[in-house]
Scaffold this motif. Structure first.
Motif, PDB file in Angstrom:
ATOM      1  N   HIS A  49      -7.324  -0.118   1.059  1.00  0.00           N
ATOM      2  CA  HIS A  49      -7.717  -1.137   0.077  1.00  0.00           C
ATOM      3  C   HIS A  49      -9.003  -1.842   0.510  1.00  0.00           C
ATOM      4  O   HIS A  49      -9.802  -1.274   1.269  1.00  0.00           O
ATOM      5  CB  HIS A  49      -6.550  -2.097  -0.171  1.00  0.00           C
ATOM      6  N   GLN A  60       0.524  -8.694  -2.249  1.00  0.00           N
ATOM      7  CA  GLN A  60       0.359  -8.039  -3.536  1.00  0.00           C
ATOM      8  C   GLN A  60       1.633  -8.129  -4.377  1.00  0.00           C
ATOM      9  O   GLN A  60       2.742  -8.075  -3.859  1.00  0.00           O
ATOM     10  CB  GLN A  60       0.014  -6.549  -3.347  1.00  0.00           C
ATOM     11  N   SER A 100      -3.798  -9.546   3.030  1.00  0.00           N
ATOM     12  CA  SER A 100      -2.975 -10.744   3.244  1.00  0.00           C
ATOM     13  C   SER A 100      -3.694 -11.700   4.201  1.00  0.00           C
ATOM     14  O   SER A 100      -3.595 -12.918   4.073  1.00  0.00           O
ATOM     15  CB  SER A 100      -1.613 -10.358   3.810  1.00  0.00           C
ATOM     16  N   THR A 110       0.855  -1.200   0.000  1.00  0.00           N
ATOM     17  CA  THR A 110       0.000   0.000   0.000  1.00  0.00           C
ATOM     18  C   THR A 110       0.886   1.244   0.000  1.00  0.00           C
ATOM     19  O   THR A 110       0.622   2.231  -0.701  1.00  0.00           O
ATOM     20  CB  THR A 110      -0.940   0.002   1.222  1.00  0.00           C
ATOM     21  N   THR A 133       2.675  -5.831   5.313  1.00  0.00           N
ATOM     22  CA  THR A 133       3.396  -6.958   4.737  1.00  0.00           C
ATOM     23  C   THR A 133       4.826  -6.594   4.344  1.00  0.00           C
ATOM     24  O   THR A 133       5.581  -7.463   3.937  1.00  0.00           O
ATOM     25  CB  THR A 133       2.614  -7.605   3.574  1.00  0.00           C
TER      26      THR A 133
HETATM   27  N1  ASP Z   1      -0.279  -6.044   1.879  1.00  0.00           N
HETATM   28  C1  ASP Z   1      -0.846  -5.597   3.113  1.00  0.00           C
HETATM   29  C2  ASP Z   1      -2.161  -6.240   3.383  1.00  0.00           C
HETATM   30  O1  ASP Z   1      -2.094  -7.376   3.572  1.00  0.00           O
HETATM   31  C3  ASP Z   1      -0.834  -4.207   3.428  1.00  0.00           C
HETATM   32  C4  ASP Z   1       0.459  -3.516   3.254  1.00  0.00           C
HETATM   33  O2  ASP Z   1       1.413  -3.706   4.017  1.00  0.00           O
HETATM   34  O3  ASP Z   1       0.479  -2.767   2.337  1.00  0.00           O
HETATM   35  O4  ASP Z   1      -3.208  -5.663   3.497  1.00  0.00           O
END
Ligand code: ASP
Length: 329
Positions: free
Chosen positions: A97, A208, A167, A47, A190
């Motif tokens: 998101h 992602q 995630s 993000t 993440t």
């Molecule tokens: N990828 C993360 C999630 O699982 C968020 C992040 O660290 O951007 O929502």
């Protein structure tokens, strides 16, 4: 001939002056100082990567710096709470998101209502996810991973970015698809979860492509497939998880930009136009395409496009999450 009510000349001038002041504060002068874009997860994660890539060309279009502030915690709900309570003066925005849509079902005591406590700027960009593991996990392919999980599932752990993070959502869908109860390990984003995976402290991560493509290409992680319905251009040889038999396993990450309720329309509209400019900037288009992100159609780049999508997603995920019985107090 109609006559306007007689006002003393001085009050007419004062009223006209007040209109000019309001007009210049919101019509032409905004923004007069830097704008904060709050990211609900740790720096360096997906993000954050999208937000920082957009912040530079958006700042250029607005004539002011767009400052990224990472306010982490509780799967993004800490940041959303802060922004819902921030001064609606046009200088605080939130990028979030799918978590904006899943939180109402996941959190029994959510401090905000995503559909009534915000103003909406636009959807942003879509990002596929990938299932990856630490490099030395014995399972090299998805069938091998499924057998490995059957044998060692209780000892295998899955990192995620908190209840409400994609995630976590992806991990939940995966656990349901394979019927194995993995131990989950929460991080503030993440970015740190990937660092733990690269360091061999955790086993699995669903994340992602904006973060995983470089690690996959460098061979730094094991990679089992993408979460989308179709294969993606950034990883053309990679199979989808669905085509390998994980039916119904389709997850795409969408993003929106929000502002506190009551933020002036002029600020929302100018942010929208700066975002559209930034999404066409070659530095953004090239980098985002390399990282597997997909531009969204024009119809989604509107305040209404975001709000109606958010409503649909709340209606889609609410029953799924409630029937899975996952929640936080
Ligand atoms: N990828 C993360 C999630 O699982 C968020 C992040 O660290 O951007 O929502």
């Amino acid at each position: 001939m109609t006559m306007s009510p007689k006002l003393p000349r001085r009050s007419v001038c004062a009223a006209a002056l007040a209109l000019v002041v309001v007009g210049s504060a919101w019509g032409q002068a905004w923004p007069t100082r830097p704008i904060t874009l709050v990211v609900p997860f740790a720096a360096g994660g997906p993000t954050d990567i999208v937000a920082r890539a957009l912040s530079v060309p958006m700042g250029k279009a607005l004539g002011q710096t767009v400052i990224i502030e990472n306010k982490v915690g509780a799967g993004g709900t800490v940041a959303a709470t802060l922004v819902s309570r921030a001064n609606p003066d046009g200088y605080t925005f939130l990028i979030h998101h799918n978590g904006m849509a899943t939180a109402p079902a996941l959190y029994r005591k959510l401090a905000y209502n995503p559909l009534t406590d915000f103003e909406y700027v636009s959807q942003v960009i879509d990002v596929p996810m990938t299932l990856v593991a630490r490099k030395d996990l014995p399972a090299k392919t998805l069938p091998e991973l499924l057998s490995y999980l059957k044998a060692h599932g209780d000892k295998v752990n899955l990192a995620h970015a908190g209840l409400g993070a994609v995630s976590h959502l992806c991990g939940m869908v995966f656990r349901q698809a394979v019927g194995v109860d993995l131990t989950t390990v929460p991080y503030s984003g993440t970015g740190p979860a990937m660092a733990a995976l690269l360091g061999g402290q955790v086993d699995l991560l669903c994340d992602q492509t904006t973060q995983t493509v470089p690690q996959i290409k460098a061979g730094a992680v094991r990679f089992y497939g993408v979460t989308t319905a179709q294969r993606i251009k950034a990883l053309p040889d990679a199979p989808t998880l669905a085509e390998q038999g994980l039916k119904g396993f389709e997850v795409m990450v969408w993003h929106g930009i929000y502002a506190p309720k009551g933020t002036p329309r002029e600020a929302l509209d100018k942010m929208n136009s700066a975002l559209r400019t930034a999404l066409k900037d070659p530095t953004v288009t090239t980098r985002m395409a390399e990282l597997g992100a997909e531009q969204v159609p024009e119809s989604k780049l509107t305040a209404d496009g975001l709000r109606s999508w958010l409503k649909q997603e709340i209606e889609r995920w609410g029953p799924v999450i409630r029937s899975a019985g996952v929640y936080a107090d």
